[in-house]
Design a protein around this motif. Structure first.
Motif, PDB file in Angstrom:
ATOM      1  N   MET A   1     -23.078 -36.617  55.776  1.00 63.10           N
ATOM      2  CA  MET A   1     -23.123 -36.483  57.224  1.00 63.10           C
ATOM      3  C   MET A   1     -24.374 -35.720  57.657  1.00 63.10           C
ATOM      4  O   MET A   1     -24.949 -36.016  58.688  1.00 63.10           O
ATOM      5  CB  MET A   1     -21.845 -35.778  57.677  1.00 63.10           C
ATOM      6  N   MET A   2     -24.784 -34.787  56.841  1.00 61.20           N
ATOM      7  CA  MET A   2     -25.957 -33.989  57.183  1.00 61.20           C
ATOM      8  C   MET A   2     -27.219 -34.844  57.194  1.00 61.20           C
ATOM      9  O   MET A   2     -28.127 -34.600  57.985  1.00 61.20           O
ATOM     10  CB  MET A   2     -26.085 -32.836  56.175  1.00 61.20           C
ATOM     11  N   LYS A   3     -27.255 -35.878  56.328  1.00 57.12           N
ATOM     12  CA  LYS A   3     -28.420 -36.769  56.299  1.00 57.12           C
ATOM     13  C   LYS A   3     -28.570 -37.516  57.620  1.00 57.12           C
ATOM     14  O   LYS A   3     -29.679 -37.695  58.115  1.00 57.12           O
ATOM     15  CB  LYS A   3     -28.298 -37.764  55.149  1.00 57.12           C
ATOM     16  N   VAL A   4     -27.456 -37.936  58.191  1.00 55.09           N
ATOM     17  CA  VAL A   4     -27.493 -38.668  59.460  1.00 55.09           C
ATOM     18  C   VAL A   4     -27.984 -37.756  60.573  1.00 55.09           C
ATOM     19  O   VAL A   4     -28.845 -38.144  61.378  1.00 55.09           O
ATOM     20  CB  VAL A   4     -26.098 -39.249  59.788  1.00 55.09           C
ATOM     21  N   VAL A   5     -27.451 -36.550  60.624  1.00 61.03           N
ATOM     22  CA  VAL A   5     -27.870 -35.596  61.649  1.00 61.03           C
ATOM     23  C   VAL A   5     -29.352 -35.278  61.487  1.00 61.03           C
ATOM     24  O   VAL A   5     -30.109 -35.221  62.478  1.00 61.03           O
ATOM     25  CB  VAL A   5     -27.017 -34.314  61.575  1.00 61.03           C
ATOM     26  N   ASN A   6     -29.796 -35.085  60.264  1.00 60.08           N
ATOM     27  CA  ASN A   6     -31.199 -34.792  59.997  1.00 60.08           C
ATOM     28  C   ASN A   6     -32.084 -35.963  60.412  1.00 60.08           C
ATOM     29  O   ASN A   6     -33.149 -35.779  61.004  1.00 60.08           O
ATOM     30  CB  ASN A   6     -31.383 -34.461  58.514  1.00 60.08           C
ATOM     31  N   TYR A   7     -31.652 -37.196  60.109  1.00 59.31           N
ATOM     32  CA  TYR A   7     -32.420 -38.389  60.470  1.00 59.31           C
ATOM     33  C   TYR A   7     -32.575 -38.494  61.986  1.00 59.31           C
ATOM     34  O   TYR A   7     -33.675 -38.741  62.490  1.00 59.31           O
ATOM     35  CB  TYR A   7     -31.728 -39.642  59.926  1.00 59.31           C
ATOM     36  N   ILE A   8     -31.476 -38.291  62.710  1.00 60.59           N
ATOM     37  CA  ILE A   8     -31.527 -38.382  64.177  1.00 60.59           C
ATOM     38  C   ILE A   8     -32.414 -37.280  64.746  1.00 60.59           C
ATOM     39  O   ILE A   8     -33.219 -37.516  65.653  1.00 60.59           O
ATOM     40  CB  ILE A   8     -30.100 -38.319  64.765  1.00 60.59           C
ATOM     41  N   SER A   9     -32.308 -36.105  64.211  1.00 62.14           N
ATOM     42  CA  SER A   9     -33.143 -34.990  64.664  1.00 62.14           C
ATOM     43  C   SER A   9     -34.620 -35.278  64.437  1.00 62.14           C
ATOM     44  O   SER A   9     -35.451 -35.062  65.328  1.00 62.14           O
ATOM     45  CB  SER A   9     -32.737 -33.720  63.930  1.00 62.14           C
TER      46      SER A   9
END
Length: 65
Positions: A1-9
């Motif tokens: 989940m952290m990868k998705v948040v990081n990608y969007i950021s």
């Protein structure tokens, strides 16, 4: 989940810092150009459709007679 948040950021950061956005006046001008050409293309498509519909209707009426 952290990868998705990081990608969007990172994507938003890229858009904010590295993308050159056009001026508002240019956006308005290009929007008008696209709208005009869309209307012209729609009218041309409608005209072509009407022409072929009437041509085919006339042809089939000629065959029936």
């Amino acid at each position: 989940m952290m990868k998705v948040v990081n990608y969007i950021s990172e994507a938003f950061e890229e858009l904010r810092l590295n993308v050159s956005w056009p001026e508002w006046a240019e956006v308005q001008r290009l929007t008008i150009v696209v709208a005009v050409f869309s209307v012209i293309f729609a009218l041309a498509t409608w005209g072509t459709d009407e022409f072929f519909a009437k041509t085919l209707a006339g042809f089939f009426n000629w065959i029936k007679a």
